[in-house]
Design a protein around this motif. Structure first.
Motif, PDB file in Angstrom:
ATOM      1  N   GLY A 193       0.817  -1.199   0.000  1.00 23.76           N
ATOM      2  CA  GLY A 193       0.000   0.000   0.000  1.00 23.76           C
ATOM      3  C   GLY A 193       0.850   1.248   0.000  1.00 23.76           C
ATOM      4  N   ASN A 194       0.186   2.352  -0.312  1.00 26.64           N
ATOM      5  CA  ASN A 194       0.813   3.653  -0.175  1.00 26.64           C
ATOM      6  C   ASN A 194      -0.130   4.540   0.626  1.00 26.64           C
ATOM      7  N   VAL A 195      -0.058   5.825   0.484  1.00 25.89           N
ATOM      8  CA  VAL A 195      -0.845   6.738   1.302  1.00 25.89           C
ATOM      9  C   VAL A 195      -2.350   6.522   1.139  1.00 25.89           C
ATOM     10  N   LYS A 196      -2.829   6.274  -0.106  1.00 25.89           N
ATOM     11  CA  LYS A 196      -4.268   6.209  -0.336  1.00 25.89           C
ATOM     12  C   LYS A 196      -4.720   5.063  -1.225  1.00 25.89           C
ATOM     13  N   ALA A 197      -3.891   4.058  -1.457  1.00 25.64           N
ATOM     14  CA  ALA A 197      -4.289   2.954  -2.335  1.00 25.64           C
ATOM     15  C   ALA A 197      -3.553   1.676  -1.945  1.00 25.64           C
ATOM     16  N   PHE A 198      -4.080   0.555  -2.450  1.00 26.40           N
ATOM     17  CA  PHE A 198      -3.472  -0.753  -2.224  1.00 26.40           C
ATOM     18  C   PHE A 198      -3.331  -1.494  -3.539  1.00 26.40           C
ATOM     19  N   ALA A 199      -2.383  -2.412  -3.573  1.00 22.47           N
ATOM     20  CA  ALA A 199      -2.191  -3.303  -4.721  1.00 22.47           C
ATOM     21  C   ALA A 199      -1.977  -4.708  -4.179  1.00 22.47           C
ATOM     22  N   ALA A 200      -2.759  -5.660  -4.682  1.00 23.79           N
ATOM     23  CA  ALA A 200      -2.633  -7.056  -4.277  1.00 23.79           C
ATOM     24  C   ALA A 200      -2.042  -7.858  -5.422  1.00 23.79           C
ATOM     25  N   LEU A 201      -1.124  -8.748  -5.101  1.00 20.78           N
ATOM     26  CA  LEU A 201      -0.532  -9.647  -6.087  1.00 20.78           C
ATOM     27  C   LEU A 201      -1.152 -11.023  -5.907  1.00 20.78           C
ATOM     28  N   LYS A 202      -1.636 -11.569  -7.008  1.00 17.68           N
ATOM     29  CA  LYS A 202      -2.273 -12.886  -6.959  1.00 17.68           C
ATOM     30  C   LYS A 202      -1.301 -13.962  -7.437  1.00 17.68           C
ATOM     31  N   ASP A 203      -1.601 -15.216  -7.103  1.00 15.58           N
ATOM     32  CA  ASP A 203      -0.680 -16.318  -7.385  1.00 15.58           C
ATOM     33  C   ASP A 203      -0.410 -16.531  -8.869  1.00 15.58           C
ATOM     34  N   ALA A 204      -1.275 -16.069  -9.750  1.00 15.04           N
ATOM     35  CA  ALA A 204      -1.038 -16.185 -11.195  1.00 15.04           C
ATOM     36  C   ALA A 204      -0.300 -14.973 -11.750  1.00 15.04           C
ATOM     37  N   GLY A 205       0.143 -14.066 -10.866  1.00 16.92           N
ATOM     38  CA  GLY A 205       0.886 -12.896 -11.315  1.00 16.92           C
ATOM     39  C   GLY A 205       0.022 -11.724 -11.726  1.00 16.92           C
ATOM     40  N   GLU A 206      -1.254 -11.736 -11.359  1.00 23.30           N
ATOM     41  CA  GLU A 206      -2.169 -10.633 -11.651  1.00 23.30           C
ATOM     42  C   GLU A 206      -2.115  -9.621 -10.513  1.00 23.30           C
ATOM     43  N   VAL A 207      -2.231  -8.337 -10.859  1.00 26.57           N
ATOM     44  CA  VAL A 207      -2.281  -7.271  -9.867  1.00 26.57           C
ATOM     45  C   VAL A 207      -3.700  -6.709  -9.820  1.00 26.57           C
ATOM     46  N   VAL A 208      -4.220  -6.534  -8.595  1.00 29.81           N
ATOM     47  CA  VAL A 208      -5.536  -5.945  -8.371  1.00 29.81           C
ATOM     48  C   VAL A 208      -5.329  -4.720  -7.490  1.00 29.81           C
ATOM     49  N   THR A 209      -5.867  -3.570  -7.917  1.00 28.91           N
ATOM     50  CA  THR A 209      -5.685  -2.339  -7.156  1.00 28.91           C
ATOM     51  C   THR A 209      -7.024  -1.738  -6.741  1.00 28.91           C
ATOM     52  N   TRP A 210      -6.997  -0.964  -5.661  1.00 26.83           N
ATOM     53  CA  TRP A 210      -8.187  -0.231  -5.214  1.00 26.83           C
ATOM     54  C   TRP A 210      -7.727   0.938  -4.356  1.00 26.83           C
ATOM     55  N   GLY A 211      -8.612   1.890  -4.192  1.00 28.00           N
ATOM     56  CA  GLY A 211      -8.312   3.100  -3.434  1.00 28.00           C
ATOM     57  C   GLY A 211      -8.362   4.308  -4.349  1.00 28.00           C
ATOM     58  N   ASP A 212      -7.711   5.358  -3.935  1.00 29.12           N
ATOM     59  CA  ASP A 212      -7.719   6.613  -4.683  1.00 29.12           C
ATOM     60  C   ASP A 212      -6.984   6.435  -6.010  1.00 29.12           C
ATOM     61  N   ALA A 213      -7.674   6.705  -7.105  1.00 24.85           N
ATOM     62  CA  ALA A 213      -7.100   6.528  -8.446  1.00 24.85           C
ATOM     63  C   ALA A 213      -5.860   7.389  -8.661  1.00 24.85           C
ATOM     64  N   ARG A 214      -5.819   8.548  -8.044  1.00 25.84           N
ATOM     65  CA  ARG A 214      -4.658   9.443  -8.209  1.00 25.84           C
ATOM     66  C   ARG A 214      -3.401   8.873  -7.556  1.00 25.84           C
ATOM     67  N   TYR A 215      -3.561   7.863  -6.712  1.00 30.24           N
ATOM     68  CA  TYR A 215      -2.439   7.244  -6.012  1.00 30.24           C
ATOM     69  C   TYR A 215      -2.195   5.805  -6.462  1.00 30.24           C
ATOM     70  N   GLY A 216      -2.707   5.458  -7.628  1.00 25.42           N
ATOM     71  CA  GLY A 216      -2.499   4.117  -8.163  1.00 25.42           C
ATOM     72  C   GLY A 216      -3.608   3.134  -7.877  1.00 25.42           C
ATOM     73  N   GLY A 217      -4.707   3.594  -7.294  1.00 27.03           N
ATOM     74  CA  GLY A 217      -5.812   2.709  -6.957  1.00 27.03           C
ATOM     75  C   GLY A 217      -6.643   2.255  -8.139  1.00 27.03           C
ATOM     76  N   ASP A 218      -6.386   2.795  -9.299  1.00 27.42           N
ATOM     77  CA  ASP A 218      -7.077   2.396 -10.533  1.00 27.42           C
ATOM     78  C   ASP A 218      -6.010   2.028 -11.551  1.00 27.42           C
ATOM     79  N   SER A 219      -5.848   0.742 -11.798  1.00 35.36           N
ATOM     80  CA  SER A 219      -4.796   0.278 -12.713  1.00 35.36           C
ATOM     81  C   SER A 219      -5.319  -0.067 -14.101  1.00 35.36           C
ATOM     82  N   ARG A 220      -6.505   0.404 -14.443  1.00 34.53           N
ATOM     83  CA  ARG A 220      -7.073   0.071 -15.767  1.00 34.53           C
ATOM     84  C   ARG A 220      -6.185   0.511 -16.922  1.00 34.53           C
TER      85      ARG A 220
END
Length: 88
Positions: free
Chosen positions: A32-59
């Motif tokens: 995580g950082n100040v306003k977002a999180f990133a989860a790493l899954k076992d297949a190597g996929e990244v899932v993010t959530w939180g404030d988009a300005r802080y990386g919470g939107d990885s689309r």
């Protein structure tokens, strides 16, 4: 590998309901950082959530972090993913 459960202030990533279906199993690590999180899954996929300005939107990089990621690191307001071929 496991499931992610979040709580706390919504604007700081405390609500992962927009991606809950992707966090129910297979998560190996979270960063995580100040306003977002990133989860790493076992297949190597990244899932993010939180404030988009802080990386919470990885689309915008979804095609590059949907598989093959081996680790993620974050700073105060962004994330970087290391891929299995050494690509960042």
């Amino acid at each position: 590998t496991g499931e992610v459960v979040t709580w706390g202030r919504v604007q700081f990533g405390g609500d992962s309901s927009s991606v809950t279906d992707r966090l129910t199993a297979g998560v190996t690590s979270i960063t995580g950082n100040v306003k977002a999180f990133a989860a790493l899954k076992d297949a190597g996929e990244v899932v993010t959530w939180g404030d988009a300005r802080y990386g919470g939107d990885s689309r915008s990089v979804a095609d590059r972090v949907s598989a093959g990621v081996t680790s993620i690191t974050g700073n105060g307001s962004a994330f970087a993913a290391l891929k299995d071929a050494g690509e960042v």
